[in-house]
Design an enzyme around this catalytic site. Sequence first.
Site, PDB file in Angstrom:
ATOM      1  N   SER A  79       0.645  -1.275  -0.317  1.00  0.00           N
ATOM      2  CA  SER A  79       0.023   0.259  -0.172  1.00  0.00           C
ATOM      3  C   SER A  79       1.189   1.512   0.570  1.00  0.00           C
ATOM      4  O   SER A  79       0.024   2.131  -0.230  1.00  0.00           O
ATOM      5  CB  SER A  79      -0.568   0.139   1.115  1.00  0.00           C
ATOM      6  OG  SER A  79      -0.409  -0.143   2.265  1.00  0.00           O
ATOM      7  N   THR A 198      -2.389   3.894   3.011  1.00  0.00           N
ATOM      8  CA  THR A 198      -0.999   4.478   3.661  1.00  0.00           C
ATOM      9  C   THR A 198      -0.785   4.444   4.654  1.00  0.00           C
ATOM     10  O   THR A 198      -1.313   4.437   5.456  1.00  0.00           O
ATOM     11  CB  THR A 198      -2.097   6.824   3.216  1.00  0.00           C
ATOM     12  OG1 THR A 198      -1.654   7.372   3.434  1.00  0.00           O
ATOM     13  CG2 THR A 198      -3.724   6.686   4.560  1.00  0.00           C
ATOM     14  N   THR A 216       1.194   7.289  -0.020  1.00  0.00           N
ATOM     15  CA  THR A 216       0.826   6.147  -0.314  1.00  0.00           C
ATOM     16  C   THR A 216       1.042   5.495  -2.072  1.00  0.00           C
ATOM     17  O   THR A 216       1.155   6.782  -2.844  1.00  0.00           O
ATOM     18  CB  THR A 216      -0.255   6.633  -0.191  1.00  0.00           C
ATOM     19  OG1 THR A 216      -1.353   4.809  -0.532  1.00  0.00           O
ATOM     20  CG2 THR A 216      -0.932   7.511  -1.057  1.00  0.00           C
ATOM     21  N   ARG A 226      -5.740   9.168 -11.636  1.00  0.00           N
ATOM     22  CA  ARG A 226      -6.491   9.312 -10.147  1.00  0.00           C
ATOM     23  C   ARG A 226      -5.520   9.056  -8.682  1.00  0.00           C
ATOM     24  O   ARG A 226      -4.457   8.416  -8.721  1.00  0.00           O
ATOM     25  CB  ARG A 226      -7.194   8.163  -9.198  1.00  0.00           C
ATOM     26  CG  ARG A 226      -7.320   7.511  -7.753  1.00  0.00           C
ATOM     27  CD  ARG A 226      -7.827   7.185  -6.823  1.00  0.00           C
ATOM     28  NE  ARG A 226      -8.082   6.948  -5.563  1.00  0.00           N
ATOM     29  CZ  ARG A 226      -7.812   7.150  -4.154  1.00  0.00           C
ATOM     30  NH1 ARG A 226      -6.350   6.781  -4.528  1.00  0.00           N
ATOM     31  NH2 ARG A 226      -8.251   7.306  -3.172  1.00  0.00           N
ATOM     32  N   THR A 249      -6.935   7.976   6.948  1.00  0.00           N
ATOM     33  CA  THR A 249      -6.735   7.253   6.324  1.00  0.00           C
ATOM     34  C   THR A 249      -7.715   6.095   6.008  1.00  0.00           C
ATOM     35  O   THR A 249      -9.277   7.081   5.625  1.00  0.00           O
ATOM     36  CB  THR A 249      -6.200   5.429   6.982  1.00  0.00           C
ATOM     37  OG1 THR A 249      -5.215   4.564   6.355  1.00  0.00           O
ATOM     38  CG2 THR A 249      -6.560   5.317   8.491  1.00  0.00           C
ATOM     39  N   GLY A 250      -7.662   5.519   4.513  1.00  0.00           N
ATOM     40  CA  GLY A 250      -9.387   4.833   4.234  1.00  0.00           C
ATOM     41  C   GLY A 250      -9.329   4.785   2.923  1.00  0.00           C
ATOM     42  O   GLY A 250      -8.638   5.915   2.217  1.00  0.00           O
ATOM     43  N   GLY A 252      -9.687   7.650   0.136  1.00  0.00           N
ATOM     44  CA  GLY A 252      -9.291   9.171  -0.042  1.00  0.00           C
ATOM     45  C   GLY A 252     -10.588   9.884  -0.301  1.00  0.00           C
ATOM     46  O   GLY A 252     -10.623  11.139  -0.365  1.00  0.00           O
TER      47      GLY A 252
END
Length: 340
Positions: A79, A198, A216, A226, A249-250, A252
């Site tokens: 990641s 990330t 990330t 993207r 995080t998660g 984006g």
Amino acid sequence: MTTRRSLLATLAAAGGALPLARGAVAAAAPAHDVRVLSTWDFGAAANDAAFARLRSGGSLLDAVEAGARVPEADPENHSVGYGGYPDRDGHVTLDAVIMDDAGAVGAVAALEDTVHAISVARRVMERTPHTFLVGEGATRFAREQGFEKVDLLTPPAEQAWREWLRTAKYQPVANSETSTYGTAAPHRTPGGALDHDTIGLLARTADGRMAGACTTSGMAFKIRGRVGDSPQVGAGLYVERGVGGATSTGVGEEVTRVAGSARVVASMRAGRSAQAACEEVVRHIAALRGDAIKGMQVGFLALDTKGAVGAFCLLPGFTYAVTDARGTTTVHPAPSLYRA
């Protein structure tokens, strides 16, 4: 130095990522003079590097850069950086930002063929009049600054991409960062870490000064071009003198919609604790987006100038690493708004 084996033991001792009822809040990490804070269990090794740099006399920017470079160079971490999963066209592209509490900022997005995006971001901050370079321009700048050209697509990442091509189904999976180093299957929800995410780091000195970094390889198999929240100041990272810092995080896109990290810091400036500020933005996202974010993961970390920590997420499974003034690093499960 924290090892992967010790990370698992620490997380187990912390009680794992227990499901919580909607609105429930688990106990946060001890708020004792925290010096380095980062997302996910693999952040522990990054914390150790950052703390060592501080202890050796390095600046806060030196520390967060050193910490971010650890997962960037780890081919087993899919990641971040080298070994990150590619976009749907097979290209590994990196995003990163670095920031201090005096407003110094550097960022890159869609950077290719360069292991340490965080270091390129710092060069943008220190050697250009700009704050953000992207795509071909960012990659060309990296070569001009002497960064070696490196093929970031490792054999395991390429194999995962080719397997994905069989169906070409795009379905981000939550909390995969934890599964990278763990043994149990993660909660399979968009925004976690089997396919993307990330590392965000925040570091502070005893006098309350602060800096942060976020880096990330983005969502696995994303549409080429993207860019998520990670390299965007105010979305993936924000630091403000006299107040504190936050990172996210998660998924984006959900963080970017609400300028998530800037919102956390604004809440802290308005008088909320670091914990309450993280909770406020997560609840806001949930109320704003409703069913549109069903099954998605979004989480925030915050650190105030006195070393108090905040952590909150939508779904269980998000973990974070804390290093105190003694250099002791522990990993904690973040409390969540919903059950899995």
